[in-house]
Design an enzyme around this catalytic site. Structure first.
Site, PDB file in Angstrom:
ATOM      1  CB  CYS A 364      -0.927  -0.014   1.214  1.00  9.00           C
ATOM      2  SG  CYS A 364      -2.019  -1.448   1.276  1.00  9.00           S
ATOM      3  CB  THR A 365       3.838   2.488  -0.383  1.00 10.75           C
ATOM      4  OG1 THR A 365       4.707   3.564  -0.771  1.00 10.75           O
ATOM      5  CG2 THR A 365       4.535   1.175  -0.631  1.00 10.75           C
TER       6      THR A 365
END
Length: 413
Positions: A364-365
């Site tokens: 999640c980046t």
């Protein structure tokens, strides 16, 4: 150095054979290798390419050179065990790496321990094992000799020198200017006098000026200046050095515009350097330590496409891999500019590149980007993405714990 092609039906890409639509690693087509590993993502290191690279170094570099492997580049035990039979020594940067090297059967007298911040218990382990400790600060010398006295063994010491020259052009400068590595050249004479006062065996010097250099002229200049420096410092040493380690620095081509290092040209310069050292310091052996150059091109990172999605016209291949396994490929391991490593669809090698796609991981980046807008065959769920030049600073240099996905498998084939 590519292996000789014995099968005329095979072609090669970045040293690895291609058979039909599949990349071949360690003699195994990629799908068969993936089935044998049993999971993705994984790193695979080709033992044949490792052997060939060391053989190329032996062929082009001067006879009698002390060739060490820098374990930090890839500390996988199987890789260490394979290379232990091929190189003259190994350089470690922690007690953990030291244990792996000793387990592989490397002669302790051919092992060096470098790096700042060595703890007292690590220094005690090094002394007990009989390895050479590269001194990084005056305080470290005092702790080392105190631990050695407690054990009752005279430590083997070399001095890591932060050189008084700064060469631009290497991928990462490890010496010159203010650095946390080594002892400033102008402070070394005082340290050498202190070594003479203590119960310690002086082994030699270690001058590590930089890494990831692809220009032979830069390497030659750095090595010549390193020997000039050592000759000046030897006047203050408690005895003649046994080993003069002029670092490593040999780079590999990661990106499209990079050119492979012409090893024969480097060898010519080192032959002249070896002759000079034999004349001016006849008791000393010339040494280098290489990590990336030995293992970097022999490894691949393999992950599987788990989703294919289009966002406002851009195609994303979402994989089960990511920066938690291969931080360097995402550009987040010290690179100033992010550039793609060589990447292919290892199960569609016969297909033409027809689509611009970005390969991303499962984190999640937005920086979890393994390859940005590369031309590839059209990929589908289940295809295997292969990132080349992944044998060095891959698995062990990545944050496996991020988001709890765990680490990749590693195999030597």
């Amino acid at each position: 150095m590519n292996a000789p092609v014995t099968n005329p039906d095979l072609r090669r890409i970045h040293g690895f054979p291609v058979s039909g639509d599949q990349l071949v690693v360690g003699g195994l087509p990629l799908r068969r290798l993936a089935a044998r590993v049993g999971t993705t993502p994984f790193y695979a290191y080709d033992r044949g390419l490792l052997t060939e690279r060391v053989a190329a170094l032996r062929h082009h570099l001067p006879a009698g050179l002390h060739l060490s492997y820098a374990v930090k580049a890839n500390p996988m035990p199987a890789v260490i065990g394979h290379l232990a039979r091929l190189v003259d020594g190994m350089d470690v940067a922690s007690a953990g790496e030291l244990a792996k090297v000793l387990d592989a059967g490397m002669d302790p007298s051919h092992v060096s321990f470098a790096g700042p911040g060595k703890r007292a218990e690590e220094l005690a382990q090094a002394v007990a094992a009989g390895v050479t400790v590269n001194i990084e600060s005056p305080a470290e010398l005092e702790v080392l000799t105190r631990e050695a006295a407690r054990i009752g063994v005279a430590p083997r010491v070399a001095v890591r020198v932060n050189p008084d020259f700064d060469l631009r052009g290497s991928g990462m400068r490890m010496g010159g200017g203010a650095k946390q590595f080594g002892i400033d050249a102008e402070e070394v004479p005082q340290l050498l006098r202190r070594i003479a006062e203590l119960d310690a065996d002086f082994v030699g010097f270690h001058v590590f000026w930089g890494s990831q250099a692809l220009r032979p002229a830069l390497i030659r200049e750095a090595q010549e200046k390193s020997v000039d420096l050592v000759l000046r410092l030897t006047e203050h040493a408690p005895g003649p050095p046994e080993l003069v380690n002029v670092g490593g620095g040999f780079g590999i081509p990661y990106h499209e515009k990079d050119e492979a290092l012409p090893l024969a040209v480097v060898g010519e310069g080192m032959a002249a350097l070896s002759d000079r050292l034999a004349r001016d310091l006849p008791e000393a052996r010339l040494g280098i330590e290489l990590g990336r150059y030995i293992v970097g091109e022999a490894g691949v990172y393999v992950c599987r496409v788990v989703d294919r999605k289009v966002s406002r016209g851009q195609v994303f291949l979402v994989t089960d891999g990511g920066l938690h396994h291969h931080l360097a490929a995402t550009g987040n391991f010290g690179q100033v500019l992010r550039r793609n490593y060589p990447v292919v669809l290892g199960t569609r090698m016969a297909a033409a590149a027809v689509e611009t796609q970005s390969v991303v991981g499962c984190l999640c980046t937005p920086i979890d980007l393994l390859a940005d807008r590369v031309e590839l065959p059209r990929a589908e769920v289940g295809d295997l993405v292969v990132i080349f030049q992944s044998g060095a600073y891959g698995a062990s240099a990545s944050p496996h714990g991020f988001l709890g996905h765990g680490g990749p498998a590693e195999v030597l084939v």
